[in-house]
Design an enzyme around this catalytic site. Structure first.
Site: not given
Lengths: 107, 580
Positions: B45, B71, B219, B221, B223, B312, B459
């Site tokens: 990709g 290409e 470079r 930063t 990430h 399912e 609960h």
């Protein structure tokens, strides 16, 4: 000499693409002129194009490297890159060496 | 020089790619005005990523771009990206994108001395100038290595090219083939493009292929360092968004009923929080899907939108089966409030499933999402891998304020084993966990439900029997018999027994009251008889008295009459004489 004569009649159309007046460009121009004058006297058509002036031509002719020499005619199309300093290679590529050697053997 | 230094902002300026998820990982996009390297194996990709970067730049961020390809030719590329909805012909006509196909045929070239690649520079420069480009893609520049024999020249020229792109302030993507072994690219392009390196990868695990993206280097930063799955879908490239980096989503105080009144009662009387996640776990046949369907039905009845991911059953099957227990899913589907997406979990990788879910959630905007079952998604994956991806989904839904209901199949079937062990460790991510169990007792198997946990609310701690009938689902109190809970027939028997006991007791009371009444009546009769007797006696007495009085009176009269006859003798003497 018939074959040689036929060969001698073949017209060469050459285009040299250079980029401005770099050392490569100027060397290539003078080298190819010399080759043409020596081997293709009177039967060549050499055009030198500065692609920095006409950049759109570079795309159409698929120019990447500079200088590039394209043999438009006779077919097939051939490309040479470099400053045209290796004369033997150019002559071989332009089918000029072959013609000479065959004409030498003929008589 | 000084001016240039001051121009550099303290934080690196970034060019957004517009690619879903990628900007989040890179903290805003690729380094602006610098080249970035995208490398990966064939078919993972690279071209798509680069193309989308360019198209989005041109259409969304007003930055025209040049795509220089080595290409494919322009026609092929245009056809390829049309499937993603990009119309390159139109963009080219609008001067937003310029395409240049660089074709190199090794056999056509003859080297005849020294040369440089100035031709390439001029072409690129011309393309950039013709549309005022801000972005450049070179795809795949490594093809030059196959075309040009003199690699020393080529390397020097590429170095110059990247420098030149930087000087021109182009945000560029250079794609490269992944190298063998530890090499990042086959020809070492990373040496020249050092600002940002993104690696794409396609991996096949258990016959399922997953594409992944990793920012190897960026470079200047911070990430995301991890591998992030991505998908090339109908809307282009999409990296699974990373929402789990921060836990800062908004929370709602609104409560949503679950659709089962008794269940709401167990959950503090109001149901679950909007935007929370609910795990319904249990062994097969405990009614997990039914709870999810009921929840969805009630949400749709309130006019909310819901998405049901089923792994399912098919859509038709779900609708039919739920109808049999009184849950109507066909109506909301018809109204467009509900969408059911059924697919095989093995159709694609877990990540792709999640990316697909993201896409659907983004387009459908539901308020409720059900995944049935979440455990199937991870069937083909090992747990260590599954957890972070599931976490991302859960976090994503939470962030979007979508209530998520996830069913999970547990392997431990009966009450004695601990089904908690097979929860893929997702239970910690869940706000509410309902645990369904089969309880086998006295020859039958019954369902029980209890609230394992529910964050943020009081609960119930009670186990309830979970009854599925053709009128719907309901919860019933269980009976404690001895040391175990009674469900099903045992519960019914117990109920009957209790009913019988209470009926008997009631009858006893009635009887006692009746006895009392009759006793009172008897006593009253007795009283009446006694009174009558007393009256009779008193009458007798009166009669005797009256008789005696009369007798005396008569005697007295007789005596006086006799005395008169005797002439003056006293009555007394005469009496005395008479007595003698």
């Amino acid at each position: 000499m018939v074959a040689a004569a036929a060969h001698a009649a073949t017209r060469y159309v050459l285009r040299l693409y250079v980029t401005g007046s770099t050392p490569h460009s100027t060397r290539a121009i003078s080298n190819i002129r010399k080759i043409c004058e020596e081997h293709l006297d009177g039967r060549y058509d050499l055009e030198v194009i500065d692609i920095s002036q006409y950049p759109s031509l570079a795309k159409g002719e698929q120019i990447i490297a500079a200088p590039t020499l394209i043999r438009k005619l006779p077919l097939p199309l051939r490309r040479f890159i470099g400053d045209m300093s290796q004369t033997q290679r150019i002559l071989l590529g332009l089918d000029l060496r072959k013609a000479e050697s065959s004409s030498a053997k003929l008589p | 020089m000084k001016k240039k230094l001051t121009e550099i902002a303290p934080t690196l300026s970034k060019a957004p790619t517009g690619i879903a998820g990628l900007d989040e990982i890179t903290g805003g996009g690729l380094p602006a005005g610098r080249p970035s390297l995208v490398c990966g194996n064939a078919g993972c990709g690279k071209t798509m990523l680069a193309m989308e970067f360019l198209v989005r730049g041109a259409t969304q961020f007003g930055e025209p771009g040049v795509f220089m390809m080595f290409e494919e030719n322009a026609a092929e590329l245009t056809a390829n990206v049309r499937s993603l909805g990009f119309d390159l012909d139109k963009l080219a006509a609008e001067k937003k994108i310029a395409l240049d196909y660089v074709h190199i045929e090794r056999s056509e070239f003859e080297e005849t001395g020294e040369y440089d690649l100035e031709g390439l520079f001029i072409r690129l420069g011309h393309a950039i100038d013709s549309i005022g480009a801000k972005r450049v893609v070179l795809d795949t520049v490594e093809a030059l290595f196959a075309g040009l024999p003199n690699h020393a020249v080529l390397r020097a020229e590429l170095r110059r090219l990247f420098r030149w792109l930087k000087d021109r302030g182009m945000t560029a993507i250079i794609t490269g083939e992944r190298g063998e072994g530890s090499a990042i690219t086959r020809y070492g392009l990373e040496e020249y493009v050092a600002d940002c390196v993104i690696i794409l990868d396609q991996r096949i695990q258990e016959q399922i292929s997953t594409r992944r993206l990793r920012v190897l280097k960026y470079r200047g930063t911070a990430h995301g360092m991890n591998e992030y799955p991505f998908l090339i879908g109908a809307h282009g490239f999409s990296v699974l968004p990373i929402t789990s980096l921060q836990l800062d989503h908004e929370v709602s105080v609104q409560r949503v009923p679950t659709g089962v009144a008794r269940l709401d009662e167990m959950l503090g009387g109001k149901g679950i929080f909007r935007g929370s996640s609910v795990l319904v776990s249990g062994s097969p046949g405990t009614g997990k899907s039914s709870i999810a369907a009921k929840f969805i039905e009630s949400a749709c009845a309130r006019g909310e939108r819901a998405l049901f991911f089923a792994y399912e059953e098919s859509k038709a099957q779900i609708v039919r089966n739920m109808r049999s227990i009184g849950i109507d899913l066909a109506t909301p589907i018809k109204k467009g409030l509900l969408e059911i997406h059924s697919s095989r979990p093995t159709l694609q990788g877990l990540e792709q499933h999640l990316v697909m879910m993201h896409d659907l959630v983004r387009t459908f905007h539901p308020t409720v999402v059900a995944v049935d079952p979440i455990s199937n998604l991870t069937m083909a994956h090992d747990d260590a891998e599954a957890k972070p991806t599931l976490m991302r989904l859960i976090d994503f839904l939470k962030k979007e304020q979508i209530t998520g209901i996830y069913t999970s199949l547990t392997s431990g079937g009966d009450a004695t084993s601990a089904p908690e062990d097979s929860q893929l460790y997702v239970s910690s991510l869940m706000d509410t966990w309902l645990l369904l169990r089969n309880v086998e007792f006295t020859g039958e198997c019954n369902r029980t439900i209890f609230v394992r946990k529910s964050r943020g609310m009081a609960h119930s701690n009670q186990v309830r029997e979970f009854v599925v009938s053709d009128t719907g689902i309901d919860l019933v109190d269980v009976y404690l018999g001895g040391d175990r809970v009674l469900t099903g027939s045992a519960r019914v028997a117990r109920e009957a027994q209790e009913r019988a006991v209470s009926t008997l007791r009631g009858e006893d009371h009635q009887r006692k009251l009746r006895q009392l009444a009759s006793r009172r009546k008897a006593i009253e009769a007795q009283i009446a008889a006694l009174q009558a007797e007393a009256e009779a006696e008193s009458e007798e007495v009166h009669f005797v008295i009256a008789q005696e009085t009369l007798q005396e009176k008569t005697t007295h009269q007789n005596t006086s009459a006799m005395a008169q006859q005797r002439g003056g003798a006293t009555g007394t003497n005469g009496q005395m004489k008479q007595r003698r």
